[in-house]
Design an enzyme around this catalytic site. Structure first.
Site, PDB file in Angstrom:
ATOM      1  N   ASP A  14      53.425  44.762  45.507  1.00 55.88           N
ATOM      2  CA  ASP A  14      54.838  44.698  45.162  1.00 55.88           C
ATOM      3  C   ASP A  14      55.289  46.060  44.624  1.00 55.88           C
ATOM      4  O   ASP A  14      55.069  47.082  45.277  1.00 55.88           O
ATOM      5  CB  ASP A  14      55.064  43.548  44.164  1.00 55.88           C
ATOM      6  CG  ASP A  14      56.517  43.262  43.858  1.00 55.88           C
ATOM      7  OD1 ASP A  14      57.207  42.674  44.705  1.00 55.88           O
ATOM      8  OD2 ASP A  14      56.984  43.658  42.770  1.00 55.88           O
ATOM      9  N   TYR A  68      64.232  48.513  39.048  1.00 50.00           N
ATOM     10  CA  TYR A  68      65.250  48.275  40.083  1.00 50.00           C
ATOM     11  C   TYR A  68      66.488  49.136  39.859  1.00 50.00           C
ATOM     12  O   TYR A  68      67.166  49.512  40.813  1.00 50.00           O
ATOM     13  CB  TYR A  68      65.641  46.801  40.091  1.00 50.00           C
ATOM     14  CG  TYR A  68      64.547  45.871  40.531  1.00 50.00           C
ATOM     15  CD1 TYR A  68      64.387  45.532  41.874  1.00 50.00           C
ATOM     16  CD2 TYR A  68      63.655  45.316  39.611  1.00 50.00           C
ATOM     17  CE1 TYR A  68      63.380  44.668  42.284  1.00 50.00           C
ATOM     18  CE2 TYR A  68      62.644  44.448  40.007  1.00 50.00           C
ATOM     19  CZ  TYR A  68      62.513  44.133  41.349  1.00 50.00           C
ATOM     20  OH  TYR A  68      61.504  43.290  41.756  1.00 50.00           O
ATOM     21  N   HIS A  71      53.993  35.838  48.950  1.00 51.00           N
ATOM     22  CA  HIS A  71      54.083  37.137  48.292  1.00 51.00           C
ATOM     23  C   HIS A  71      52.904  37.418  47.368  1.00 51.00           C
ATOM     24  O   HIS A  71      52.431  38.549  47.292  1.00 51.00           O
ATOM     25  CB  HIS A  71      55.391  37.206  47.508  1.00 51.00           C
ATOM     26  CG  HIS A  71      55.711  38.563  46.990  1.00 51.00           C
ATOM     27  ND1 HIS A  71      56.003  39.633  47.821  1.00 51.00           N
ATOM     28  CD2 HIS A  71      55.781  39.057  45.728  1.00 51.00           C
ATOM     29  CE1 HIS A  71      56.251  40.709  47.093  1.00 51.00           C
ATOM     30  NE2 HIS A  71      56.112  40.388  45.821  1.00 51.00           N
TER      31      HIS A  71
END
Length: 371
Positions: free
Chosen positions: A152, A282, A347
């Site tokens: 990730d 982010y 994921h």
């Protein structure tokens, strides 16, 4: 979590070209001083795990370690969102038993590692600076290379580590988020907003404090449970009126790979530290795009194995399969040894099927060990 398989390559497929934004660059602190010796704090309930702290790049970084003998090769594990060092517990236990020294830090802003206040202190250059200093501190001579495993956001950071300091990485196993070169024509967040709308999770994360307030109302356990159990191969949306709401018939039980005590470990750490540090990664997506302009067109020059689940939304995003299997990935990562697509996994594949992932990691790294 669920970061586009590569924002840079993803942007080739999406939307019209937006106008670039302008922001002031930040750089990690100078690493000329020798790294400090780690301080051992306590033992984990997991067998053999030591918890240590290092002063690196201006912050105190916590990491977990299972030490081997003095000459055991090091594997550095880099976690994603919303994870911690703990996400690698299965890999650390298994691979240390096979003769590796396994090390998994909490990245800046996570767990027991310091969380700088400024948003801009979570850019790629800062985080890679932390890891370079960490590698220097845990290697014998301070200039050795280590094996690296990423997932990730950890995969994104690992790709950047390989671009900036390839001499620090013997070989890389990356999961979920594939590499692709920087696209100089598209600013990431405006393009994602144009294509997916304001409710797309990356767009919802951009305004400081907003999503944290919503998470607080929901409660840490509910938020982490929703993220960690998400297994839909499509875009993740977080609409304000019904954040994370599922149908009444949706299963609420934890998946077999995530025990209640595992969830509690995450909840305890996120209750103490909060979500701001992790979400600040982010908030640096566009800043990273600006600061990495010098690496436009650069390739990854270390040996790589890439693993992804066929149910991972990163694998099912527009253009992903074409890029991975159509030659683009191999072009940008010339030393790509193998791409493994695991059926039925989502994921969090390294937790869903740890034995399978552990074997893939070991088989690959064995190729680079002296016989």
């Amino acid at each position: 979590m669920f970061l586009c398989r590569s924002l840079n390559h993803f942007l080739h497929f999406l939307g019209k070209k937006p106008e670039p934004t302008t922001q002031s660059p930040t750089f990690p602190q100078n690493q000329s001083n020798p790294p400090e010796k780690p301080t051992t704090v306590k033992m984990s309930k997991l067998d053999g795990v030591e918890h240590k702290t290092l002063k690196v790049n201006g912050i105190n970084m916590h990491y977990a370690e299972i030490s081997g003998s003095g000459g055991d090769p090091i594997i550095l594990f880099i976690h994603g969102f919303p994870e911690l060092w703990y996400t690698w517990r299965h890999q650390m236990a298994a691979l240390s038993s096979l003769g590796y020294r396994t090390i998994a830090p909490d990245l800046r802003g996570y767990g027991d590692t310091d969380a700088p206040e400024k948003v801009e202190e979570y850019a790629y250059l800062n985080v890679v600076g932390d890891l370079v200093a960490h590698i220097d501190a845990v290697t014998t001579s301070g200039d050795e290379a280590v094996f690296v495993v990423g997932h990730d956001w950890g995969a994104m950071i690992a790709w950047q580590l390989c671009q900036y300091r390839p001499e620090k990485v013997k070989a890389l196993v990356n999961m979920s988020v594939v590499f692709s070169p920087r696209n100089p024509d598209r600013v990431p967040v405006p393009t994602l907003r144009h294509v997916f709308g304001d409710d797309y999770y990356i767009c919802r994360f951009q305004k400081p404090g907003e999503i944290e307030a919503e998470f607080k109302k929901l409660g840490t356990e509910n938020v982490l449970k929703k993220f960690l159990t998400y297994k839909t191969p499509g875009p993740l949306y977080l609409p304000k009126p019904k954040l994370f709401k599922r149908s009444e018939n949706a299963a609420s039980a934890l998946p077999p790979w995530l025990a209640q005590e595992d969830l509690h470990y995450y909840v305890n750490k996120y209750d103490k530290k909060g979500f701001t540090g992790p979400i600040n990664y982010y908030r640096n997506i566009d800043r990273n795009w600006e600061l990495t302009a010098p690496w436009t067109g650069a390739k990854i020059s270390v040996p790589v194995k890439f693993i992804v689940g066929d149910q991972d939304l990163t694998y099912n995003s527009p253009g992903a399969k074409e890029y991975i299997h159509g030659g683009g990935f191999k072009r940008d990562v010339p030393l790509l040894d193998e791409t493994v697509v695991l059926n039925g996994l989502g994921h969090f594949l390294h937790e869903e099927s740890p034995d399978e992932i552990n074997q893939h990691i070991h088989n690959f790294f064995q190729k680079f060990l002296e016989k």
